[in-house]
Design a protein around this motif. Structure first.
Motif, PDB file in Angstrom:
ATOM      1  N   HIS A 134       0.851  -1.191   0.000  1.00 52.98           N
ATOM      2  CA  HIS A 134       0.000   0.000   0.000  1.00 52.98           C
ATOM      3  C   HIS A 134       0.890   1.245   0.000  1.00 52.98           C
ATOM      4  O   HIS A 134       1.930   1.273   0.669  1.00 52.98           O
ATOM      5  N   SER A 138      -0.426  11.630   2.623  1.00 56.96           N
ATOM      6  CA  SER A 138      -0.903  12.568   3.639  1.00 56.96           C
ATOM      7  C   SER A 138      -0.580  13.983   3.179  1.00 56.96           C
ATOM      8  O   SER A 138       0.550  14.261   2.754  1.00 56.96           O
ATOM      9  N   THR A 144      -4.014  13.153   8.922  1.00 58.05           N
ATOM     10  CA  THR A 144      -4.916  12.205   8.266  1.00 58.05           C
ATOM     11  C   THR A 144      -4.106  11.430   7.224  1.00 58.05           C
ATOM     12  O   THR A 144      -3.120  11.935   6.682  1.00 58.05           O
ATOM     13  N   SER A 146      -4.270   8.567   3.795  1.00 62.13           N
ATOM     14  CA  SER A 146      -4.997   7.889   2.734  1.00 62.13           C
ATOM     15  C   SER A 146      -4.114   6.745   2.239  1.00 62.13           C
ATOM     16  O   SER A 146      -2.932   6.945   1.963  1.00 62.13           O
ATOM     17  N   MET A 148      -3.595   3.563  -0.513  1.00 64.49           N
ATOM     18  CA  MET A 148      -3.995   3.035  -1.812  1.00 64.49           C
ATOM     19  C   MET A 148      -3.195   1.781  -2.114  1.00 64.49           C
ATOM     20  O   MET A 148      -1.980   1.734  -1.897  1.00 64.49           O
ATOM     21  N   LYS A 205      -5.456   1.095   8.876  1.00 65.42           N
ATOM     22  CA  LYS A 205      -6.872   1.307   8.578  1.00 65.42           C
ATOM     23  C   LYS A 205      -7.729   1.119   9.827  1.00 65.42           C
ATOM     24  O   LYS A 205      -8.766   1.774   9.989  1.00 65.42           O
TER      25      LYS A 205
END
Length: 222
Positions: A134, A138, A144, A146, A148, A205
């Motif tokens: 992954h 940020s 926060t 993210s 992908m 996550k």
């Protein structure tokens, strides 16, 4: 030092640490499909060996064949592996057995011999990511995150390897496969931060405290 006997036998080999300068450019990749792992240690846990799944075996410009793994911000060869705690490569292993080794498996060496002879040293190669890598993004200093999934890795003639992720606004069909027009290079995005394999990514996550603490430590070094 490779063991030529049955790799499923109880053959434990001593490791002789060796240091190299930065590895030469990568010419060709061969994906690892049998679950072999890279072993590494760091200064904080000197008596412990950690493992990480191998993405592929790489033929280098100097003729060597070594494992490559996504590590922090790039694809690195085993000899070049390092982490914030002075991590270092110690060898390879075949899970489910006591077979430990330091040289690339002979079948991968032969495969890469033939591939380089056939394809030469030019052109772009793209292989699927089979280990659940992954990319972490940020835009606010890790307040926060993210994540992908990496679909594939694209190797360019200069030895540069880019992790390809799907631009959701450009996806026209599923599943997204290597070579799809919707793919873009994660490392080229301004908010890209690090790579993690799926185990850590899933913990992030789930907001796992230990995983978030590790991210916080990396953030201080960003």
């Amino acid at each position: 030092m490779a063991n030529r006997r049955d790799p499923r036998g109880n053959n434990v080999l001593p490791f002789i640490p060796r240091r190299r300068d930065s590895s030469p450019p990568i010419l060709r990749l061969s994906p690892e499909y049998d679950g072999m792992e890279l072993l590494y240690a760091n200064d904080q846990h000197p008596d412990t060996l950690f493992s990480i799944k191998i993405l592929a075996w790489a033929r280098l410009d100097n003729g060597d064949t070594v494992a490559v793994v996504p590590w922090l911000k790039q694809l690195v060869t085993a000899p070049d592996l390092a982490d914030p705690l002075n991590g270092r490569w110690e060898g390879y292993r075949l899970p489910g057995s006591d077979y430990l080794f330091r040289e690339a498996p002979p079948h991968k060496v032969r495969e890469l011999d033939e591939a380089v002879a056939f394809f030469g040293k030019t052109g772009v190669q793209e292989i699927p990511d089979t280990i659940g890598t992954h990319a972490v993004f940020s835009e606010d200093q890790f307040e926060t995150l993210s994540l992908m999934e990496v679909v594939s890795w694209r190797l360019f003639p200069d030895g540069r390897a880019s992790a390809m992720v799907a631009d959701e606004d450009r996806v026209t069909q599923t599943p997204v496969l290597p070579g799809d027009d919707c793919l873009l290079a994660a490392q080229d995005e301004p908010d890209f931060r690090y790579f993690f394999q799926h185990g850590i990514a899933n913990r992030l996550k789930e907001r796992d405290p230990e995983a978030l603490a590790a991210i916080a430590m990396l953030a201080t070094r960003h």
